[in-house]
Design a protein around this motif. Sequence first.
Motif, PDB file in Angstrom:
ATOM      1  N   VAL A  97       0.853  -1.184   0.000  1.00 54.92           N
ATOM      2  CA  VAL A  97       0.000   0.000   0.000  1.00 54.92           C
ATOM      3  C   VAL A  97       0.888   1.233   0.000  1.00 54.92           C
ATOM      4  O   VAL A  97       1.732   1.394   0.879  1.00 54.92           O
ATOM      5  N   PRO A  98       0.744   2.122  -0.981  1.00 52.63           N
ATOM      6  CA  PRO A  98       1.637   3.283  -1.079  1.00 52.63           C
ATOM      7  C   PRO A  98       1.372   4.326  -0.003  1.00 52.63           C
ATOM      8  O   PRO A  98       0.346   4.302   0.678  1.00 52.63           O
ATOM      9  N   ASP A  99       2.313   5.245   0.136  1.00 53.35           N
ATOM     10  CA  ASP A  99       2.190   6.328   1.097  1.00 53.35           C
ATOM     11  C   ASP A  99       0.939   7.171   0.809  1.00 53.35           C
ATOM     12  O   ASP A  99       0.655   7.499  -0.346  1.00 53.35           O
ATOM     13  N   PHE A 100       0.216   7.504   1.849  1.00 58.47           N
ATOM     14  CA  PHE A 100      -1.056   8.233   1.696  1.00 58.47           C
ATOM     15  C   PHE A 100      -0.852   9.596   1.045  1.00 58.47           C
ATOM     16  O   PHE A 100      -1.550   9.950   0.089  1.00 58.47           O
ATOM     17  N   LEU A 101       0.064  10.394   1.562  1.00 55.28           N
ATOM     18  CA  LEU A 101       0.239  11.753   1.054  1.00 55.28           C
ATOM     19  C   LEU A 101       0.699  11.761  -0.398  1.00 55.28           C
ATOM     20  O   LEU A 101       0.289  12.625  -1.186  1.00 55.28           O
ATOM     21  N   LEU A 102       1.522  10.800  -0.763  1.00 51.64           N
ATOM     22  CA  LEU A 102       1.972  10.711  -2.151  1.00 51.64           C
ATOM     23  C   LEU A 102       0.787  10.465  -3.083  1.00 51.64           C
ATOM     24  O   LEU A 102       0.605  11.165  -4.084  1.00 51.64           O
ATOM     25  N   MET A 103      -0.019   9.478  -2.742  1.00 48.00           N
ATOM     26  CA  MET A 103      -1.155   9.148  -3.600  1.00 48.00           C
ATOM     27  C   MET A 103      -2.211  10.247  -3.585  1.00 48.00           C
ATOM     28  O   MET A 103      -2.851  10.525  -4.595  1.00 48.00           O
ATOM     29  N   ARG A 104      -2.394  10.898  -2.443  1.00 45.60           N
ATOM     30  CA  ARG A 104      -3.366  11.997  -2.395  1.00 45.60           C
ATOM     31  C   ARG A 104      -2.912  13.138  -3.305  1.00 45.60           C
ATOM     32  O   ARG A 104      -3.730  13.773  -3.969  1.00 45.60           O
ATOM     33  N   THR A 105      -1.604  13.373  -3.347  1.00 44.39           N
ATOM     34  CA  THR A 105      -1.077  14.412  -4.231  1.00 44.39           C
ATOM     35  C   THR A 105      -1.355  14.080  -5.687  1.00 44.39           C
ATOM     36  O   THR A 105      -1.752  14.947  -6.482  1.00 44.39           O
ATOM     37  N   ILE A 106      -1.181  12.808  -6.047  1.00 44.35           N
ATOM     38  CA  ILE A 106      -1.456  12.384  -7.424  1.00 44.35           C
ATOM     39  C   ILE A 106      -2.931  12.574  -7.750  1.00 44.35           C
ATOM     40  O   ILE A 106      -3.290  13.042  -8.837  1.00 44.35           O
ATOM     41  N   VAL A 107      -3.803  12.218  -6.803  1.00 47.82           N
ATOM     42  CA  VAL A 107      -5.246  12.412  -7.004  1.00 47.82           C
ATOM     43  C   VAL A 107      -5.565  13.883  -7.239  1.00 47.82           C
ATOM     44  O   VAL A 107      -6.319  14.240  -8.154  1.00 47.82           O
ATOM     45  N   GLU A 108      -4.981  14.758  -6.427  1.00 45.88           N
ATOM     46  CA  GLU A 108      -5.261  16.186  -6.540  1.00 45.88           C
ATOM     47  C   GLU A 108      -4.745  16.752  -7.854  1.00 45.88           C
ATOM     48  O   GLU A 108      -5.400  17.590  -8.488  1.00 45.88           O
ATOM     49  N   VAL A 109      -3.571  16.309  -8.281  1.00 39.34           N
ATOM     50  CA  VAL A 109      -3.011  16.776  -9.560  1.00 39.34           C
ATOM     51  C   VAL A 109      -3.906  16.342 -10.721  1.00 39.34           C
ATOM     52  O   VAL A 109      -4.200  17.136 -11.625  1.00 39.34           O
ATOM     53  N   CYS A 110      -4.356  15.095 -10.691  1.00 37.61           N
ATOM     54  CA  CYS A 110      -5.236  14.597 -11.759  1.00 37.61           C
ATOM     55  C   CYS A 110      -6.552  15.375 -11.770  1.00 37.61           C
ATOM     56  O   CYS A 110      -7.113  15.646 -12.844  1.00 37.61           O
ATOM     57  N   GLN A 111      -7.058  15.736 -10.592  1.00 37.41           N
ATOM     58  CA  GLN A 111      -8.303  16.499 -10.533  1.00 37.41           C
ATOM     59  C   GLN A 111      -8.119  17.873 -11.161  1.00 37.41           C
ATOM     60  O   GLN A 111      -8.982  18.352 -11.915  1.00 37.41           O
ATOM     61  N   VAL A 112      -6.996  18.517 -10.895  1.00 38.76           N
ATOM     62  CA  VAL A 112      -6.716  19.835 -11.481  1.00 38.76           C
ATOM     63  C   VAL A 112      -6.630  19.733 -12.998  1.00 38.76           C
ATOM     64  O   VAL A 112      -7.172  20.571 -13.733  1.00 38.76           O
ATOM     65  N   ILE A 113      -5.955  18.710 -13.484  1.00 38.36           N
ATOM     66  CA  ILE A 113      -5.818  18.513 -14.939  1.00 38.36           C
ATOM     67  C   ILE A 113      -7.194  18.303 -15.576  1.00 38.36           C
ATOM     68  O   ILE A 113      -7.495  18.848 -16.636  1.00 38.36           O
ATOM     69  N   ALA A 114      -8.044  17.502 -14.903  1.00 41.59           N
ATOM     70  CA  ALA A 114      -9.387  17.235 -15.426  1.00 41.59           C
ATOM     71  C   ALA A 114     -10.208  18.517 -15.490  1.00 41.59           C
ATOM     72  O   ALA A 114     -10.909  18.776 -16.480  1.00 41.59           O
ATOM     73  N   VAL A 115     -10.125  19.333 -14.449  1.00 44.45           N
ATOM     74  CA  VAL A 115     -10.873  20.598 -14.423  1.00 44.45           C
ATOM     75  C   VAL A 115     -10.411  21.513 -15.548  1.00 44.45           C
ATOM     76  O   VAL A 115     -11.221  22.105 -16.269  1.00 44.45           O
ATOM     77  N   LYS A 116      -9.102  21.640 -15.727  1.00 42.32           N
ATOM     78  CA  LYS A 116      -8.565  22.499 -16.777  1.00 42.32           C
ATOM     79  C   LYS A 116      -8.917  21.987 -18.170  1.00 42.32           C
ATOM     80  O   LYS A 116      -8.987  22.757 -19.127  1.00 42.32           O
ATOM     81  N   SER A 117      -9.129  20.672 -18.266  1.00 36.98           N
ATOM     82  CA  SER A 117      -9.487  20.071 -19.561  1.00 36.98           C
ATOM     83  C   SER A 117     -10.988  20.103 -19.823  1.00 36.98           C
ATOM     84  O   SER A 117     -11.444  19.648 -20.866  1.00 36.98           O
ATOM     85  N   GLY A 118     -11.755  20.605 -18.849  1.00 32.54           N
ATOM     86  CA  GLY A 118     -13.201  20.690 -19.021  1.00 32.54           C
ATOM     87  C   GLY A 118     -13.935  19.390 -18.808  1.00 32.54           C
ATOM     88  O   GLY A 118     -15.077  19.235 -19.239  1.00 32.54           O
ATOM     89  N   MET A 119     -13.306  18.442 -18.150  1.00 31.92           N
ATOM     90  CA  MET A 119     -13.945  17.151 -17.893  1.00 31.92           C
ATOM     91  C   MET A 119     -14.812  17.231 -16.643  1.00 31.92           C
ATOM     92  O   MET A 119     -14.418  17.848 -15.661  1.00 31.92           O
ATOM     93  N   PRO A 120     -16.004  16.618 -16.689  1.00 38.26           N
ATOM     94  CA  PRO A 120     -16.845  16.599 -15.478  1.00 38.26           C
ATOM     95  C   PRO A 120     -16.205  15.729 -14.405  1.00 38.26           C
ATOM     96  O   PRO A 120     -15.904  14.563 -14.637  1.00 38.26           O
ATOM     97  N   ILE A 121     -15.984  16.279 -13.243  1.00 40.15           N
ATOM     98  CA  ILE A 121     -15.320  15.537 -12.177  1.00 40.15           C
ATOM     99  C   ILE A 121     -15.724  16.126 -10.831  1.00 40.15           C
ATOM    100  O   ILE A 121     -16.058  17.307 -10.724  1.00 40.15           O
ATOM    101  N   GLU A 122     -15.694  15.297  -9.800  1.00 38.94           N
ATOM    102  CA  GLU A 122     -16.046  15.749  -8.469  1.00 38.94           C
ATOM    103  C   GLU A 122     -15.020  16.761  -7.954  1.00 38.94           C
ATOM    104  O   GLU A 122     -13.916  16.881  -8.496  1.00 38.94           O
ATOM    105  N   SER A 123     -15.387  17.483  -6.908  1.00 36.79           N
ATOM    106  CA  SER A 123     -14.469  18.436  -6.301  1.00 36.79           C
ATOM    107  C   SER A 123     -13.300  17.692  -5.672  1.00 36.79           C
ATOM    108  O   SER A 123     -13.374  16.488  -5.405  1.00 36.79           O
ATOM    109  N   VAL A 124     -12.215  18.430  -5.417  1.00 34.58           N
ATOM    110  CA  VAL A 124     -11.050  17.794  -4.823  1.00 34.58           C
ATOM    111  C   VAL A 124     -11.374  17.261  -3.428  1.00 34.58           C
ATOM    112  O   VAL A 124     -10.835  16.225  -2.999  1.00 34.58           O
ATOM    113  N   THR A 125     -12.292  17.932  -2.713  1.00 30.85           N
ATOM    114  CA  THR A 125     -12.694  17.451  -1.386  1.00 30.85           C
ATOM    115  C   THR A 125     -13.390  16.100  -1.472  1.00 30.85           C
ATOM    116  O   THR A 125     -13.112  15.181  -0.693  1.00 30.85           O
ATOM    117  N   GLU A 126     -14.311  15.958  -2.446  1.00 32.94           N
ATOM    118  CA  GLU A 126     -15.030  14.700  -2.612  1.00 32.94           C
ATOM    119  C   GLU A 126     -14.092  13.581  -3.045  1.00 32.94           C
ATOM    120  O   GLU A 126     -14.183  12.451  -2.554  1.00 32.94           O
TER     121      GLU A 126
END
Length: 220
Positions: free
Chosen positions: A17-46
């Motif tokens: 199981v990978p480090d929590f903060l590392l994977m959370r950072t990857i999740v947050e980065v992917c969410q930002v990329i999705a938002v900038k690309s106009g893809m429908p996606i949940e908020s970073v909090t969700e």
Amino acid sequence: MPKSTVSDLLNGRSQKVPDFLLMRTIVEVCQVIAVKSGMPIESVTELTAEFSALWQAAKAEAGEAARRRSGSPAADRTGGDVLEPAPGEQSSWQPSPTELRVPLHWGRLGMFRLRSAERGDARAAHELAVLLACEACGADGKEAEHWRRLAAYWNHRALGAVPEAAGFQLRGRRLVVMARALAEKYAEAGKPSSTYFWKAVRQAETSVRAVEARQEAEVG
């Protein structure tokens, strides 16, 4: 961090199981990329809440596997992950026998799948996860969090045995597609349980439409 390491993590090739903060950072980065690309996606909090539930389920399963290997009913806590609970707290989450394990209105269907999953039926565990995740879509607050945590736990029990479990999500379009596939499967087989999955589809779809409507309003 080397690209190969990130690739191994994202493609499920990591052996622990990978480090929590590392994977959370990857999740947050992917969410930002999705938002900038106009893809429908949940908020970073969700998304962070969803990831946290899945990570905790993975840690619980890893902890249980370690205890089985050591032959100890309660292996000593070694720590290591940034968000590993402090001494005195539960080190890995598992459903409590006193908690409500499935919604009462599920009746015999819910208890049948729960008992099958508890006996090690990976397919039942995955289907239980889908139903619980959809149930959470129709709930709020602590109730929704409770069902999502259980959904993550059971789907993790299905990983490696049920191919669909690898693509499981606690909410969003992928959950809708997964629930619909199960509903259609049981409907084609003439199983009355298909009605429960169709209800699950409606719960997940309603949640997705609400998220998309909120995002359109924010953009507008």
